[in-house]
Design a protein around this motif. Structure first.
Motif, PDB file in Angstrom:
ATOM      1  N   THR A  17       1.208  -5.264   7.425  1.00 40.28           N
ATOM      2  CA  THR A  17      -0.737  -5.864   8.335  1.00 40.28           C
ATOM      3  C   THR A  17      -0.750  -7.157   8.758  1.00 40.28           C
ATOM      4  O   THR A  17      -0.586  -7.527   7.439  1.00 40.28           O
ATOM      5  CB  THR A  17      -1.460  -4.915   7.936  1.00 40.28           C
ATOM      6  OG1 THR A  17      -1.606  -3.289   7.991  1.00 40.28           O
ATOM      7  CG2 THR A  17      -3.020  -4.852   7.945  1.00 40.28           C
ATOM      8  N   ALA A  48      -1.201  -2.016   2.106  1.00 41.85           N
ATOM      9  CA  ALA A  48      -2.161  -0.992   2.346  1.00 41.85           C
ATOM     10  C   ALA A  48      -3.342  -0.822   1.735  1.00 41.85           C
ATOM     11  O   ALA A  48      -2.616  -0.457   0.438  1.00 41.85           O
ATOM     12  CB  ALA A  48      -1.107   0.044   2.892  1.00 41.85           C
ATOM     13  N   PRO A  49      -4.074   0.346   2.228  1.00 39.69           N
ATOM     14  CA  PRO A  49      -4.469   1.498   0.673  1.00 39.69           C
ATOM     15  C   PRO A  49      -4.009   1.812  -0.404  1.00 39.69           C
ATOM     16  O   PRO A  49      -4.304   1.752  -1.379  1.00 39.69           O
ATOM     17  CB  PRO A  49      -5.748   1.983   1.379  1.00 39.69           C
ATOM     18  CG  PRO A  49      -5.636   1.547   3.084  1.00 39.69           C
ATOM     19  CD  PRO A  49      -4.488   0.933   3.145  1.00 39.69           C
ATOM     20  N   HIS A  50      -2.831   2.334  -0.048  1.00 40.44           N
ATOM     21  CA  HIS A  50      -1.939   2.964  -1.047  1.00 40.44           C
ATOM     22  C   HIS A  50      -1.264   1.383  -2.535  1.00 40.44           C
ATOM     23  O   HIS A  50      -0.683   2.031  -3.154  1.00 40.44           O
ATOM     24  CB  HIS A  50      -1.240   4.039  -0.535  1.00 40.44           C
ATOM     25  CG  HIS A  50      -0.249   3.224   0.075  1.00 40.44           C
ATOM     26  ND1 HIS A  50       0.514   2.595   1.318  1.00 40.44           N
ATOM     27  CD2 HIS A  50       1.266   2.895  -0.599  1.00 40.44           C
ATOM     28  CE1 HIS A  50       1.221   2.531   2.096  1.00 40.44           C
ATOM     29  NE2 HIS A  50       1.810   2.582   1.239  1.00 40.44           N
ATOM     30  N   GLU A  51      -1.033   0.349  -1.703  1.00 39.81           N
ATOM     31  CA  GLU A  51      -0.474  -0.362  -2.614  1.00 39.81           C
ATOM     32  C   GLU A  51      -1.077  -1.175  -3.905  1.00 39.81           C
ATOM     33  O   GLU A  51      -1.778  -1.396  -3.303  1.00 39.81           O
ATOM     34  CB  GLU A  51      -0.109  -1.261  -1.574  1.00 39.81           C
ATOM     35  CG  GLU A  51       1.211  -1.214  -0.528  1.00 39.81           C
ATOM     36  CD  GLU A  51       1.627  -1.800   0.145  1.00 39.81           C
ATOM     37  OE1 GLU A  51       2.831  -2.323   0.384  1.00 39.81           O
ATOM     38  OE2 GLU A  51       0.860  -2.628   1.769  1.00 39.81           O
ATOM     39  N   THR A  52      -0.079  -1.367  -4.182  1.00 34.80           N
ATOM     40  CA  THR A  52      -0.985  -2.046  -5.639  1.00 34.80           C
ATOM     41  C   THR A  52      -0.263  -3.198  -6.327  1.00 34.80           C
ATOM     42  O   THR A  52       1.310  -3.313  -5.558  1.00 34.80           O
ATOM     43  CB  THR A  52      -1.283  -1.404  -7.135  1.00 34.80           C
ATOM     44  OG1 THR A  52       0.277  -0.876  -6.826  1.00 34.80           O
ATOM     45  CG2 THR A  52      -1.633   0.136  -7.184  1.00 34.80           C
ATOM     46  N   SER A 145      -6.437  -9.337  -1.446  1.00 30.66           N
ATOM     47  CA  SER A 145      -7.195  -8.949  -0.153  1.00 30.66           C
ATOM     48  C   SER A 145      -8.583  -7.949  -1.104  1.00 30.66           C
ATOM     49  O   SER A 145      -8.889  -7.929  -0.692  1.00 30.66           O
ATOM     50  CB  SER A 145      -6.041  -7.870   0.440  1.00 30.66           C
ATOM     51  OG  SER A 145      -5.688  -7.331  -0.056  1.00 30.66           O
ATOM     52  N   ARG A 146      -8.131  -7.555  -2.090  1.00 27.75           N
ATOM     53  CA  ARG A 146      -9.333  -6.186  -2.646  1.00 27.75           C
ATOM     54  C   ARG A 146     -10.363  -7.733  -3.560  1.00 27.75           C
ATOM     55  O   ARG A 146     -10.883  -6.784  -4.781  1.00 27.75           O
ATOM     56  CB  ARG A 146      -8.212  -5.628  -4.251  1.00 27.75           C
ATOM     57  CG  ARG A 146      -7.402  -4.515  -3.129  1.00 27.75           C
ATOM     58  CD  ARG A 146      -7.393  -3.048  -3.573  1.00 27.75           C
ATOM     59  NE  ARG A 146      -6.727  -2.812  -1.731  1.00 27.75           N
ATOM     60  CZ  ARG A 146      -5.783  -2.117  -2.445  1.00 27.75           C
ATOM     61  NH1 ARG A 146      -5.308  -2.163  -3.944  1.00 27.75           N
ATOM     62  NH2 ARG A 146      -4.500  -1.838  -1.524  1.00 27.75           N
TER      63      ARG A 146
END
Ligand code: UT7
Length: 317
Positions: A17, A48-52, A145-146
């Protein structure tokens, strides 16, 4: 026999993204013109939301291992520089170790914020020189981003997500010529992320940008001189500058100090923003893969960030 660390392979990973300045300007009072002029940033990648941090680290690490022509089992030490770990503990390096199915080696994180990769590289260098490790995986991975307050225009325009990795091996001739790291905790309040377990502060990055900027420019100018002097080299011996990507104006000031034209500086900030500990390995990987940095070139890497913690590494690639 003298033992030195040599760079066997690099890798990188950027989330898909893309977030543009114009998109940010839809939610906070800023503009593409301000961001480009004051920072050099146009777009950044957002995980993405699932990434860490560990999932991105795995992608970069596998890329670096492939470039080195090695299987994960060859690694005997894993060091991850990150300020955005998956968990407070265990370390992101342990989670990466599990993802790579590597057994029986030490894995730990280094918390030196934007200088995390240089600090990790410096530790890897000591282990290899001492004969305590033969093949070290060094990763910088950040999920900025978090930890960003997306309503704070002074910080939300600056950062991006990504991971970069390097595999270091042993050689008789120096690859890594020297590393230099330093910290000064008196500045700890100028750039930090609170621990949500303590106090009532929101768990977002806070920065006195202008103050950080001033110290960064001066400190990086000084460390460049110190690194050259430690290796009895001059500015003319440097083929490439691979700087931490915090602000194009900081990068230009360091290049000027080195007398290097911007064509000899690896700049990724325009489309990645500041990816903290990931910025240097991502830039190094890009310039090696596109053929700018070639075997035999002398590469100066430098970083400055929260702590303050800063450092440099001089590499004969
Ligand atoms: O990677 C770790 C280390 N981090 C760094 O090295 C970052 C170092 N700092 C910087 O790169 C720069 O200080 C920033 C890019 C963060 C800020 O640039 P600056 O030129 O130092 O701006 P400033 O903070 O002095 O702010 C100047 C003006 C202010 O308005 P007033 O008070 O003059 O009216 C800010 O409110 O710019 C305003 N401003 C903005 N305007 C539009 C701050 N952020 C924004 C924004 N859009 N996003």
């Amino acid at each position: 026999m003298r033992r030195y660390a040599t760079l066997l392979g690099t890798g990188g990973y950027l989330p898909e993204t893309i977030l543009t300045n114009a998109q940010i300007a839809e939610t906070v009072d800023t503009s593409d013109a301000w961001i480009v002029e004051r920072t050099g940033i146009r777009t950044r990648r957002i995980a993405a939301p699932h990434e860490t941090a560990s999932s991105m680290a795995e992608r970069a690490a596998r890329d670096a291992l492939q470039a080195a022509g090695l299987e994960p089992e060859a690694i005997d030490l894993i060091i991850v520089g990150t300020g955005t770990p998956d968990r407070l503990f265990p370390s992101t390096a342990c989670l990466l170790q599990q993802r790579l199915a590597i057994r029986q080696c030490a894995a730990f994180d280094v918390q030196a914020a934007c200088s995390g990769f240089i600090f990790a590289l410096s530790i890897a260098d000591q282990y290899i020189r001492a004969g305590s490790a033969r093949c070290v995986l060094v990763v910088g991975s950040e999920l900025n981003s978090r930890i960003i307050d997306w309503s704070d225009r002074s910080t939300c325009v600056l950062f991006g997500d990504g991971a970069g990795a390097a595999v270091l091996g042993v050689a008789e001739e120096p690859g890594l010529l020297s590393t230099h790291i330093q910290s000064d905790g008196q500045y700890h309040d100028l750039l930090y992320v609170p621990n949500p377990a303590h106090g009532n502060e929101p768990p977002f990055l806070k920065m006195e940008g202008h103050e950080v900027f001033k110290v960064a420019v001066n400190t990086l100018g000084r460390i460049v001189d110190e690194t050259l002097a430690a290796n009895a080299l001059t500015q003319a011996d440097i083929d490439w500058l691979v700087p931490h990507q915090a602000n194009i104006r900081i990068i230009s000031a360091t290049a000027k100090k080195l007398g290097l034209p911007m064509e000899r500086v690896v700049v990724t900030i325009e489309n990645q923003g500041n990816t903290s500990a990931a910025s240097i390995p991502l830039a190094l990987n890009e310039a090696i893969r596109d053929g700018r940095i070639q075997r035999g070139h002398t590469v100066l890497m430098e970083a400055f960030g929260a702590g303050f913690a800063w450092g440099s590494a001089l590499l004969r690639y």
